[in-house]
Design a protein around this motif. Structure first.
Motif, PDB file in Angstrom:
ATOM      1  N   ILE A   1       0.842  -1.200   0.000  1.00 34.26           N
ATOM      2  CA  ILE A   1       0.000   0.000   0.000  1.00 34.26           C
ATOM      3  C   ILE A   1       0.878   1.250   0.000  1.00 34.26           C
ATOM      4  CG2 ILE A   1      -1.703   1.328   1.310  1.00 34.26           C
ATOM      5  CD1 ILE A   1      -2.696  -1.339   2.482  1.00 34.26           C
ATOM      6  N   SER A   2       1.795   1.317   0.964  1.00 31.97           N
ATOM      7  CA  SER A   2       2.609   2.514   1.143  1.00 31.97           C
ATOM      8  C   SER A   2       3.492   2.817  -0.059  1.00 31.97           C
ATOM      9  CB  SER A   2       3.480   2.345   2.395  1.00 31.97           C
ATOM     10  OG  SER A   2       4.333   3.444   2.580  1.00 31.97           O
ATOM     11  N   ARG A   3       4.080   1.777  -0.655  1.00 31.02           N
ATOM     12  CA  ARG A   3       5.024   1.968  -1.753  1.00 31.02           C
ATOM     13  C   ARG A   3       4.389   1.777  -3.127  1.00 31.02           C
ATOM     14  NH1 ARG A   3      10.202   2.461   0.105  1.00 31.02           N
ATOM     15  NH2 ARG A   3      10.508   1.958   2.306  1.00 31.02           N
ATOM     16  N   ASN A   4       3.079   1.665  -3.161  1.00 29.00           N
ATOM     17  CA  ASN A   4       2.393   1.533  -4.437  1.00 29.00           C
ATOM     18  C   ASN A   4       2.565   2.809  -5.256  1.00 29.00           C
ATOM     19  OD1 ASN A   4       0.173   1.145  -6.463  1.00 29.00           O
ATOM     20  ND2 ASN A   4      -0.237  -0.619  -5.160  1.00 29.00           N
ATOM     21  N   GLN A   5       2.804   2.679  -6.537  1.00 22.34           N
ATOM     22  CA  GLN A   5       2.964   3.859  -7.385  1.00 22.34           C
ATOM     23  C   GLN A   5       1.658   4.630  -7.534  1.00 22.34           C
ATOM     24  OE1 GLN A   5       4.722   2.578 -11.135  1.00 22.34           O
ATOM     25  NE2 GLN A   5       6.742   3.156 -10.371  1.00 22.34           N
ATOM     26  N   LEU A   6       0.540   3.951  -7.341  1.00 25.22           N
ATOM     27  CA  LEU A   6      -0.760   4.600  -7.464  1.00 25.22           C
ATOM     28  C   LEU A   6      -1.196   5.169  -6.112  1.00 25.22           C
ATOM     29  CD1 LEU A   6      -2.610   1.932  -9.635  1.00 25.22           C
ATOM     30  CD2 LEU A   6      -1.548   4.056 -10.412  1.00 25.22           C
ATOM     31  N   PRO A   7      -1.971   6.253  -6.125  1.00 20.61           N
ATOM     32  CA  PRO A   7      -2.509   6.774  -4.864  1.00 20.61           C
ATOM     33  C   PRO A   7      -3.528   5.799  -4.298  1.00 20.61           C
ATOM     34  CG  PRO A   7      -3.468   7.930  -6.728  1.00 20.61           C
ATOM     35  CD  PRO A   7      -2.390   7.057  -7.286  1.00 20.61           C
ATOM     36  N   VAL A   8      -3.472   5.598  -2.985  1.00 21.80           N
ATOM     37  CA  VAL A   8      -4.356   4.657  -2.306  1.00 21.80           C
ATOM     38  C   VAL A   8      -5.199   5.400  -1.275  1.00 21.80           C
ATOM     39  CG1 VAL A   8      -4.519   2.567  -0.909  1.00 21.80           C
ATOM     40  CG2 VAL A   8      -2.693   2.787  -2.612  1.00 21.80           C
ATOM     41  N   ILE A   9      -6.519   5.247  -1.398  1.00 23.16           N
ATOM     42  CA  ILE A   9      -7.465   5.829  -0.445  1.00 23.16           C
ATOM     43  C   ILE A   9      -8.101   4.706   0.355  1.00 23.16           C
ATOM     44  CG2 ILE A   9      -9.579   7.196  -0.155  1.00 23.16           C
ATOM     45  CD1 ILE A   9      -9.040   8.454  -2.879  1.00 23.16           C
TER      46      ILE A   9
ATOM     47  N   LEU B   1      -3.537  -0.690   7.782  1.00 23.83           N
ATOM     48  CA  LEU B   1      -4.012  -0.426   6.425  1.00 23.83           C
ATOM     49  C   LEU B   1      -4.245   1.063   6.223  1.00 23.83           C
ATOM     50  CD1 LEU B   1      -6.597  -3.347   6.085  1.00 23.83           C
ATOM     51  CD2 LEU B   1      -4.250  -3.297   5.236  1.00 23.83           C
ATOM     52  N   LEU B   2      -4.771   1.732   7.256  1.00 23.88           N
ATOM     53  CA  LEU B   2      -5.009   3.168   7.187  1.00 23.88           C
ATOM     54  C   LEU B   2      -3.693   3.926   7.169  1.00 23.88           C
ATOM     55  CD1 LEU B   2      -7.808   2.052   8.126  1.00 23.88           C
ATOM     56  CD2 LEU B   2      -8.034   4.124   9.516  1.00 23.88           C
ATOM     57  N   ALA B   3      -2.789   3.548   8.068  1.00 20.29           N
ATOM     58  CA  ALA B   3      -1.527   4.275   8.204  1.00 20.29           C
ATOM     59  C   ALA B   3      -0.671   4.175   6.942  1.00 20.29           C
ATOM     60  CB  ALA B   3      -0.759   3.747   9.407  1.00 20.29           C
ATOM     61  N   ALA B   4      -0.780   3.066   6.227  1.00 20.19           N
ATOM     62  CA  ALA B   4       0.014   2.879   5.014  1.00 20.19           C
ATOM     63  C   ALA B   4      -0.570   3.622   3.815  1.00 20.19           C
ATOM     64  CB  ALA B   4       0.134   1.390   4.694  1.00 20.19           C
ATOM     65  N   ALA B   5      -1.843   3.992   3.904  1.00 23.37           N
ATOM     66  CA  ALA B   5      -2.529   4.638   2.778  1.00 23.37           C
ATOM     67  C   ALA B   5      -2.141   6.107   2.652  1.00 23.37           C
ATOM     68  CB  ALA B   5      -4.040   4.502   2.950  1.00 23.37           C
ATOM     69  N   ASP B   6      -2.443   6.676   1.499  1.00 21.68           N
ATOM     70  CA  ASP B   6      -2.130   8.086   1.243  1.00 21.68           C
ATOM     71  C   ASP B   6      -3.209   9.015   1.788  1.00 21.68           C
ATOM     72  OD1 ASP B   6       0.227   7.433  -0.366  1.00 21.68           O
ATOM     73  OD2 ASP B   6      -1.226   6.683  -1.823  1.00 21.68           O
ATOM     74  N   ILE B   7      -4.456   8.599   1.661  1.00 25.83           N
ATOM     75  CA  ILE B   7      -5.602   9.402   2.114  1.00 25.83           C
ATOM     76  C   ILE B   7      -6.558   8.480   2.850  1.00 25.83           C
ATOM     77  CG2 ILE B   7      -7.597  10.781   1.369  1.00 25.83           C
ATOM     78  CD1 ILE B   7      -5.889  11.540  -1.125  1.00 25.83           C
TER      79      ILE B   7
END
Length: 281
Positions: free
Chosen positions: A107-115, A129-135
């Motif tokens: 999640i954190s290092r995914n090239q795509l933005p993760v909500i 899961l929340l902490a690793a996400a972007d938004i």
């Protein structure tokens, strides 16, 4: 789910597995945790399916959304999974912890933005899961807890992600006490980006998706890489190995086993104490 302004206005496509449901709407991939009967509790199979879904994203997807079916986003680790871990050797626990870390890294290092869209309850590893996400969007009645210390273990694997997202003061309070905290506190701490009532959640999600779709995909990928690199501190101990070893040691410890046994037997663990009703600190 209809995202106004999304590219490709065709109908959403759904693909369901045993543990997750994938839904594509235009350029948006929504991954649903699909274990509502156990409040989307994490086990090895769900963790594995999430890793695969996050690392094999179809071409053309520009935003990933993670949600949960049923009454809660994620209640932490599955009871049967926890019981199984209690019988693992230290090395088996280490391998399992590294697998969980791989999920957060996906999640954190995914090239795509993760909500991530949270509702109901988010406990233990679910907060990772929340902490690793972007938004992170959270319904206003959502409750959170780092419940690990109540079970004689520690929130080790998620800790690097928590400390990158949440204020250190709040992280200490919530992790050491294991107390429940609400969506307002989660937002104030930095864990949650926005809170809103259930009726407005879809509209707020659409707004964020559309903002992301209006930005350059390449610039977003480069920006995420930059933020990750700046956040990483060179010369530090390998946190992946350190945190995985810590949780493996905790699970194999006397209190770790006692906490799990007490939880499964629905009794207080041996170290539990409470102040008398007429006593205060």
């Amino acid at each position: 789910m209809g995202y106004s302004g999304c590219e490709g206005a065709h109908h959403a496509k759904k693909k369901v597995s045993a543990m997750i449901e994938k839904q594509i709407s235009g350029s948006v991939l929504t991954i649903w945790l699909n274990r509502p009967e156990v409040r989307n509790a994490l086990n090895q199979k769900l963790i594995g399916e999430l890793i695969v879904a996050l690392t094999t994203v179809p071409d053309g997807i520009r935003v990933i959304v993670i949600r949960g079916r049923g009454r809660a986003f994620c209640s932490g680790a599955d009871l049967a999974y926890m019981e199984q871990l209690g019988h693992y050797s230290e090395e088996e626990n280490l391998a399992d912890a590294l697998r969980l870390e791989s999920l957060f890294a996906a999640i954190s290092r995914n090239q795509l933005p993760v909500i991530v869209v949270a509702h109901g309850a988010v406990m233990g590893g679910g907060i990772g899961l929340l902490a690793a996400a972007d938004i992170v969007l959270a319904e206003t009645l959502t409750l959170f807890a780092f419940s690990e210390v109540k079970l004689g273990i520690v929130p080790a694997v998620i800790s690097p992600y928590i400390l990158m997202k949440m204020s250190k003061s709040r992280a200490y309070e919530f992790m050491l006490t294991g107390r429940r905290f609400n969506a307002s506190e989660a937002k104030e701490s930095g864990l949650v980006t926005v809170t809103c009532v259930e009726e407005l959640l879809e509209g707020v999600l659409n707004q964020y998706v559309n903002e992301l779709l209006s930005a350059s995909p390449d610039a977003i990928a480069r920006c995420k890489e930059m933020l990750q690199e700046v956040s990483d501190r060179a010369g530090q101990v390998d946190l992946r190995q350190y945190t995985a070893r810590m949780i493996a040691d905790a699970r194999a410890s006397e209190e770790g086993r006692e906490g799990l046994t007490a939880f499964l037997e629905k009794r207080k663990p041996s170290w539990f104490k409470a102040l008398p009703n007429d006593e205060t600190i």
